[in-house]
Design a protein around this motif. Structure first.
Motif, PDB file in Angstrom:
ATOM      1  N   LEU A  16       2.116  -1.731   2.708  1.00 44.09           N
ATOM      2  CA  LEU A  16       1.313  -1.246   1.682  1.00 44.09           C
ATOM      3  C   LEU A  16       1.888  -0.387   0.691  1.00 44.09           C
ATOM      4  CD1 LEU A  16      -1.892  -0.248   3.729  1.00 44.09           C
ATOM      5  CD2 LEU A  16      -2.024  -1.855   1.979  1.00 44.09           C
ATOM      6  N   ALA A  17       2.840   0.573   0.990  1.00 43.12           N
ATOM      7  CA  ALA A  17       3.627   1.438   0.153  1.00 43.12           C
ATOM      8  C   ALA A  17       4.597   0.429  -0.723  1.00 43.12           C
ATOM      9  CB  ALA A  17       4.497   2.424   0.961  1.00 43.12           C
ATOM     10  N   LYS A  18       5.295  -0.560  -0.208  1.00 43.25           N
ATOM     11  CA  LYS A  18       5.904  -1.658  -0.956  1.00 43.25           C
ATOM     12  C   LYS A  18       5.040  -2.249  -1.897  1.00 43.25           C
ATOM     13  CE  LYS A  18      10.061  -0.816   0.410  1.00 43.25           C
ATOM     14  NZ  LYS A  18      11.302  -0.383  -0.315  1.00 43.25           N
ATOM     15  N   LEU A  19       4.069  -2.816  -1.419  1.00 41.45           N
ATOM     16  CA  LEU A  19       3.042  -3.520  -2.321  1.00 41.45           C
ATOM     17  C   LEU A  19       2.576  -2.631  -3.492  1.00 41.45           C
ATOM     18  CD1 LEU A  19       1.854  -6.095  -3.004  1.00 41.45           C
ATOM     19  CD2 LEU A  19       0.059  -5.599  -1.109  1.00 41.45           C
ATOM     20  N   THR A  20       2.092  -1.512  -3.072  1.00 44.01           N
ATOM     21  CA  THR A  20       1.516  -0.497  -4.069  1.00 44.01           C
ATOM     22  C   THR A  20       2.770  -0.292  -5.065  1.00 44.01           C
ATOM     23  OG1 THR A  20      -0.018   0.479  -2.407  1.00 44.01           O
ATOM     24  CG2 THR A  20       0.823   1.715  -4.476  1.00 44.01           C
ATOM     25  N   ALA A  21       3.989  -0.121  -4.853  1.00 43.20           N
ATOM     26  CA  ALA A  21       4.943   0.164  -5.924  1.00 43.20           C
ATOM     27  C   ALA A  21       5.172  -0.830  -6.625  1.00 43.20           C
ATOM     28  CB  ALA A  21       6.420   0.727  -4.949  1.00 43.20           C
ATOM     29  N   GLY A  22       5.058  -2.182  -5.967  1.00 47.68           N
ATOM     30  CA  GLY A  22       5.170  -3.396  -6.853  1.00 47.68           C
ATOM     31  C   GLY A  22       4.070  -3.739  -7.683  1.00 47.68           C
ATOM     32  N   TYR A  23       2.826  -3.221  -7.466  1.00 51.36           N
ATOM     33  CA  TYR A  23       1.514  -3.501  -8.461  1.00 51.36           C
ATOM     34  C   TYR A  23       1.935  -2.573  -9.711  1.00 51.36           C
ATOM     35  CZ  TYR A  23      -1.654  -6.448  -6.319  1.00 51.36           C
ATOM     36  OH  TYR A  23      -2.562  -7.610  -5.677  1.00 51.36           O
TER      37      TYR A  23
END
Length: 283
Positions: A16-23
């Motif tokens: 979730l943290a990686k995907l959040t940073a990606g967004y």
């Protein structure tokens, strides 16, 4: 050392943290909105798509056959050569919207289908064997799926195999023994994607992470599957969910299951280190 429940919790939060940073990086969203979008996308990714889930009334034989072909080309160089998802409309036309019976009536052999592929796609001679193998998978898959008049009949056949054997790989072997180019690992991929969420695909990513986690480089595909099931059981989630989150972390490809929004691509923050090692360093 984290126990299985803690490992799963850490893994999901990491994704979730990686995907959040990606967004945030790719779409310029605020931290709160990026987190909201990340949670929404991940929630869809950790369960099978309804259209090919045998437990859903929306599932159809053509959808299952299509998903089978996706799994058949999920090996080695095939995804970058065949590009089954990107060329879906072309394959849908060639394969009569993935109706198994129509495919068998249209093409008399894998050689005939390969000849058709040659006319439609630019095939490098060095890659002929892979395209031939895919043509064989397409034809064998059509023969296999044409045995079943309905999704319910297909599901019953799978359930009968599982019920009559205590061997976890019995169902994958029931399928891959019928289809050239579909080994037990790709059969596991197909099975988990059509609603048998107690399965995982012990591919290169899952294989790498689980072996490192267990400090055992000699683990078999069956042992890796057992370990993912153990983590899932202790965490109270499906094996599919654990498998999918690990794959997303290792590949860095947080795709949209509806193929409407672009894939959020996450890259390693450390030069010379792959995403799997970057993740394992946080355990």
């Amino acid at each position: 050392m984290l126990n299985n429940k803690e490992f799963y919790k850490h893994t999901k939060e990491y994704a979730l943290a990686k995907l959040t940073a990606g967004y945030q990086a790719e779409q310029g969203l605020s931290p709160a909105e990026a987190r909201k979008q990340a949670e929404k996308r991940l929630a869809l990714l950790i369960k099978p798509v309804e259209s090919c889930d045998v437990n859903s009334p929306k599932a159809t034989i053509p959808a299952l056959y299509h998903r089978l072909l996706v799994s058949c080309q999920n090996r080695a160089m095939m995804p970058t050569l065949i590009k089954f998802d990107a060329n879906r409309d072309i394959f849908a036309r060639l394969l009569d919207n993935f109706e198994p019976k129509a495919v068998l009536e249209k093409y008399k052999s894998a050689d005939e289908l390969f000849t058709t592929f040659e006319k439609i796609f630019t095939i490098n001679k060095d890659h002929n064997q892979l395209w031939r193998l895919f043509a064989e998978s397409v034809m064998d898959g059509a023969k296999f799926m044409n045995k079943f008049a309905s999704v319910a009949e297909f599901k019953q056949a799978i359930n009968n195999v599982a019920k009559n054997s205590s061997e976890i790989m019995a169902v994958p072997h029931f399928i891959c023994d019928e289809i050239r180019g579909l080994g037990e690992i790709l059969a596991c991929d197909f099975i988990k994607e059509i609603g048998y969420v107690e399965y995982a695909k012990p591919d290169v990513h899952i294989d790498y992470i689980i072996k490192k986690l267990c400090k055992n480089e000699e683990m078999t595909a069956k042992e890796i599957l057992n370990k993912v099931q153990e983590i899932a059981k202790d965490a109270g989630v499906s094996t599919f969910e654990v498998d999918k989150i690990l794959w997303l972390i290792a590949s860095g490809k947080y795709y949209d299951i509806y193929q409407v929004e672009p894939t959020i691509v996450v890259k390693s923050e450390h030069a010379g280190q792959n995403l799997r090692d970057e993740f394992l360093a946080t355990i």
